[in-house]
Design a protein around this motif. Structure first.
Motif, PDB file in Angstrom:
ATOM      1  N   LEU A  11      30.911   7.158  14.137  1.00  0.00           N
ATOM      2  CA  LEU A  11      32.043   6.733  13.310  1.00  0.00           C
ATOM      3  C   LEU A  11      32.843   7.936  12.818  1.00  0.00           C
ATOM      4  CD1 LEU A  11      30.464   3.812  11.258  1.00  0.00           C
ATOM      5  CD2 LEU A  11      32.035   3.670  13.203  1.00  0.00           C
ATOM      6  N   SER A  12      32.150   9.011  12.535  1.00  0.00           N
ATOM      7  CA  SER A  12      32.837  10.233  12.123  1.00  0.00           C
ATOM      8  C   SER A  12      33.735  10.757  13.241  1.00  0.00           C
ATOM      9  CB  SER A  12      31.808  11.292  11.726  1.00  0.00           C
ATOM     10  OG  SER A  12      32.429  12.486  11.378  1.00  0.00           O
ATOM     11  N   ASP A  13      33.222  10.751  14.473  1.00  0.00           N
ATOM     12  CA  ASP A  13      34.022  11.198  15.619  1.00  0.00           C
ATOM     13  C   ASP A  13      35.235  10.295  15.829  1.00  0.00           C
ATOM     14  OD1 ASP A  13      32.337  13.307  16.117  1.00  0.00           O
ATOM     15  OD2 ASP A  13      31.231  12.282  17.716  1.00  0.00           O
ATOM     16  N   LEU A  14      35.030   8.981  15.740  1.00  0.00           N
ATOM     17  CA  LEU A  14      36.150   8.057  15.894  1.00  0.00           C
ATOM     18  C   LEU A  14      37.177   8.250  14.795  1.00  0.00           C
ATOM     19  CD1 LEU A  14      34.469   4.727  17.006  1.00  0.00           C
ATOM     20  CD2 LEU A  14      36.105   6.087  18.291  1.00  0.00           C
ATOM     21  N   ASN A  15      36.699   8.486  13.573  1.00  0.00           N
ATOM     22  CA  ASN A  15      37.615   8.716  12.458  1.00  0.00           C
ATOM     23  C   ASN A  15      38.436   9.987  12.685  1.00  0.00           C
ATOM     24  OD1 ASN A  15      38.708   8.140   9.851  1.00  0.00           O
ATOM     25  ND2 ASN A  15      37.418   9.772   9.040  1.00  0.00           N
ATOM     26  N   ARG A  16      37.789  11.036  13.174  1.00  0.00           N
ATOM     27  CA  ARG A  16      38.500  12.284  13.448  1.00  0.00           C
ATOM     28  C   ARG A  16      39.567  12.065  14.523  1.00  0.00           C
ATOM     29  NH1 ARG A  16      34.584  15.761  13.800  1.00  0.00           N
ATOM     30  NH2 ARG A  16      34.008  15.246  15.925  1.00  0.00           N
ATOM     31  N   GLN A  17      39.213  11.329  15.576  1.00  0.00           N
ATOM     32  CA  GLN A  17      40.186  11.042  16.638  1.00  0.00           C
ATOM     33  C   GLN A  17      41.351  10.222  16.099  1.00  0.00           C
ATOM     34  OE1 GLN A  17      38.386   9.282  20.102  1.00  0.00           O
ATOM     35  NE2 GLN A  17      36.832  10.879  20.251  1.00  0.00           N
TER      36      GLN A  17
ATOM     37  N   MET B 278      42.465  10.203  13.021  1.00  0.00           N
ATOM     38  CA  MET B 278      43.289  11.076  12.181  1.00  0.00           C
ATOM     39  C   MET B 278      44.141  12.012  13.041  1.00  0.00           C
ATOM     40  SD  MET B 278      42.809  10.125   9.177  1.00  0.00           S
ATOM     41  CE  MET B 278      42.861  11.224   7.804  1.00  0.00           C
ATOM     42  N   GLN B 279      43.577  12.517  14.126  1.00  0.00           N
ATOM     43  CA  GLN B 279      44.341  13.375  15.022  1.00  0.00           C
ATOM     44  C   GLN B 279      45.504  12.611  15.633  1.00  0.00           C
ATOM     45  OE1 GLN B 279      41.355  14.777  17.750  1.00  0.00           O
ATOM     46  NE2 GLN B 279      40.888  16.576  16.511  1.00  0.00           N
ATOM     47  N   ARG B 280      45.250  11.391  16.074  1.00  0.00           N
ATOM     48  CA  ARG B 280      46.316  10.568  16.661  1.00  0.00           C
ATOM     49  C   ARG B 280      47.381  10.246  15.625  1.00  0.00           C
ATOM     50  NH1 ARG B 280      45.212   7.564  21.486  1.00  0.00           N
ATOM     51  NH2 ARG B 280      43.341   8.324  22.478  1.00  0.00           N
ATOM     52  N   ALA B 281      46.956   9.947  14.402  1.00  0.00           N
ATOM     53  CA  ALA B 281      47.919   9.652  13.340  1.00  0.00           C
ATOM     54  C   ALA B 281      48.763  10.878  13.028  1.00  0.00           C
ATOM     55  CB  ALA B 281      47.190   9.169  12.093  1.00  0.00           C
ATOM     56  N   ALA B 282      48.129  12.040  12.986  1.00  0.00           N
ATOM     57  CA  ALA B 282      48.866  13.277  12.705  1.00  0.00           C
ATOM     58  C   ALA B 282      49.862  13.578  13.824  1.00  0.00           C
ATOM     59  CB  ALA B 282      47.894  14.444  12.536  1.00  0.00           C
ATOM     60  N   GLN B 283      49.436  13.385  15.065  1.00  0.00           N
ATOM     61  CA  GLN B 283      50.344  13.618  16.191  1.00  0.00           C
ATOM     62  C   GLN B 283      51.519  12.653  16.147  1.00  0.00           C
ATOM     63  OE1 GLN B 283      47.699  13.219  19.520  1.00  0.00           O
ATOM     64  NE2 GLN B 283      46.924  15.313  19.351  1.00  0.00           N
ATOM     65  N   GLY B 284      51.233  11.385  15.844  1.00  0.00           N
ATOM     66  CA  GLY B 284      52.308  10.390  15.740  1.00  0.00           C
ATOM     67  C   GLY B 284      53.263  10.713  14.609  1.00  0.00           C
ATOM     68  N   ALA B 285      52.725  11.160  13.487  1.00  0.00           N
ATOM     69  CA  ALA B 285      53.571  11.510  12.350  1.00  0.00           C
ATOM     70  C   ALA B 285      54.437  12.723  12.679  1.00  0.00           C
ATOM     71  CB  ALA B 285      52.711  11.788  11.120  1.00  0.00           C
TER      72      ALA B 285
ATOM     73  N   GLU C  67      46.858  21.363  10.013  1.00  0.00           N
ATOM     74  CA  GLU C  67      46.296  21.684  11.315  1.00  0.00           C
ATOM     75  C   GLU C  67      45.066  20.830  11.579  1.00  0.00           C
ATOM     76  OE1 GLU C  67      47.680  23.737  13.516  1.00  0.00           O
ATOM     77  OE2 GLU C  67      49.295  24.092  12.101  1.00  0.00           O
ATOM     78  N   ILE C  68      44.800  20.591  12.843  1.00  0.00           N
ATOM     79  CA  ILE C  68      43.643  19.806  13.246  1.00  0.00           C
ATOM     80  C   ILE C  68      42.356  20.467  12.762  1.00  0.00           C
ATOM     81  CG2 ILE C  68      42.340  18.936  15.238  1.00  0.00           C
ATOM     82  CD1 ILE C  68      45.000  17.484  14.665  1.00  0.00           C
ATOM     83  N   GLU C  69      42.332  21.798  12.692  1.00  0.00           N
ATOM     84  CA  GLU C  69      41.145  22.501  12.228  1.00  0.00           C
ATOM     85  C   GLU C  69      40.798  22.102  10.801  1.00  0.00           C
ATOM     86  OE1 GLU C  69      43.750  24.242  13.730  1.00  0.00           O
ATOM     87  OE2 GLU C  69      42.720  24.283  15.649  1.00  0.00           O
ATOM     88  N   ASP C  70      41.823  21.773   9.979  1.00  0.00           N
ATOM     89  CA  ASP C  70      41.559  21.337   8.612  1.00  0.00           C
ATOM     90  C   ASP C  70      40.743  20.052   8.619  1.00  0.00           C
ATOM     91  OD1 ASP C  70      43.009  23.505   7.715  1.00  0.00           O
ATOM     92  OD2 ASP C  70      44.856  22.358   7.425  1.00  0.00           O
ATOM     93  N   PHE C  71      41.065  19.135   9.535  1.00  0.00           N
ATOM     94  CA  PHE C  71      40.310  17.897   9.641  1.00  0.00           C
ATOM     95  C   PHE C  71      38.892  18.191  10.103  1.00  0.00           C
ATOM     96  CE2 PHE C  71      44.607  16.021  10.234  1.00  0.00           C
ATOM     97  CZ  PHE C  71      44.574  15.176   9.141  1.00  0.00           C
ATOM     98  N   GLU C  72      38.748  19.130  11.027  1.00  0.00           N
ATOM     99  CA  GLU C  72      37.420  19.457  11.538  1.00  0.00           C
ATOM    100  C   GLU C  72      36.561  20.089  10.449  1.00  0.00           C
ATOM    101  OE1 GLU C  72      38.248  21.801  15.000  1.00  0.00           O
ATOM    102  OE2 GLU C  72      38.810  20.045  16.181  1.00  0.00           O
TER     103      GLU C  72
ATOM    104  N   PHE D 120      36.849  19.581   7.229  1.00  0.00           N
ATOM    105  CA  PHE D 120      36.501  18.485   6.336  1.00  0.00           C
ATOM    106  C   PHE D 120      35.395  17.641   6.939  1.00  0.00           C
ATOM    107  CE2 PHE D 120      37.061  14.031   5.116  1.00  0.00           C
ATOM    108  CZ  PHE D 120      36.855  14.136   3.750  1.00  0.00           C
ATOM    109  N   ASP D 121      35.487  17.388   8.236  1.00  0.00           N
ATOM    110  CA  ASP D 121      34.485  16.575   8.914  1.00  0.00           C
ATOM    111  C   ASP D 121      33.124  17.263   8.882  1.00  0.00           C
ATOM    112  OD1 ASP D 121      33.907  14.172  10.441  1.00  0.00           O
ATOM    113  OD2 ASP D 121      33.498  15.561  12.086  1.00  0.00           O
ATOM    114  N   GLU D 122      33.103  18.582   9.023  1.00  0.00           N
ATOM    115  CA  GLU D 122      31.841  19.313   8.967  1.00  0.00           C
ATOM    116  C   GLU D 122      31.217  19.193   7.577  1.00  0.00           C
ATOM    117  OE1 GLU D 122      32.760  23.275  10.172  1.00  0.00           O
ATOM    118  OE2 GLU D 122      33.166  22.688  12.239  1.00  0.00           O
ATOM    119  N   GLU D 123      32.041  19.300   6.534  1.00  0.00           N
ATOM    120  CA  GLU D 123      31.526  19.140   5.175  1.00  0.00           C
ATOM    121  C   GLU D 123      31.009  17.731   4.959  1.00  0.00           C
ATOM    122  OE1 GLU D 123      33.966  20.535   1.957  1.00  0.00           O
ATOM    123  OE2 GLU D 123      34.858  22.056   3.253  1.00  0.00           O
ATOM    124  N   LEU D 124      31.748  16.746   5.453  1.00  0.00           N
ATOM    125  CA  LEU D 124      31.328  15.355   5.328  1.00  0.00           C
ATOM    126  C   LEU D 124      30.003  15.127   6.041  1.00  0.00           C
ATOM    127  CD1 LEU D 124      32.056  12.534   4.310  1.00  0.00           C
ATOM    128  CD2 LEU D 124      33.272  12.157   6.450  1.00  0.00           C
TER     129      LEU D 124
END
Length: 102
Positions: free
Chosen positions: A37-43, A45-52, A78-83, A85-89
């Motif tokens: 679920l974490s991986d899907l959430n990251r994907q 968020m990446q898609r949402a960021a790209q669309g935005a 940046e996508i790294e910011d999401f990554e 955050f995901d590592e901390e989560l």
């Protein structure tokens, strides 16, 4: 549900079903499920960021019948910011899993 999620969800289901029947089965399944679920959430968020970003770049403002491009964002996320955050989560999730097991 988005069509791009079908393949990762099927893979997640396969992993969950492959866990052997032991005393630790539910714990291992929970770990797999949270990671999936974490991986899907990251994907997502990446898609949402790209669309935005695409939508912002296409946005135009109108002022006195002249067309100006919208001002660029002051600081792009940046996508790294999401990554990061995901590592901390994930660390928090692992800590919770260990505390539940104790």
């Amino acid at each position: 549900m988005a069509s791009w999620t079908k393949k990762p969800l099927l893979e997640l289901l396969r992993k969950l079903n492959d866990v052997p029947f032991t005393d630790e089965r539910e714990g291992r399944q929970l770990t797999i499920l949270m990671a999936g679920l974490s991986d899907l959430n990251r994907q997502m968020m990446q898609r949402a960021a790209q669309g935005a970003r695409k939508q912002i770049s296409e946005t135009q403002t109108y002022d006195d019948d002249t067309v100006e491009e919208a001002a660029p964002a002051q600081e792009a996320v940046e996508i790294e910011d999401f990554e990061a955050f995901d590592e901390e989560l994930e660390m928090i999730e692992q800590t919770l899993i260990r505390s539940i097991g104790d």
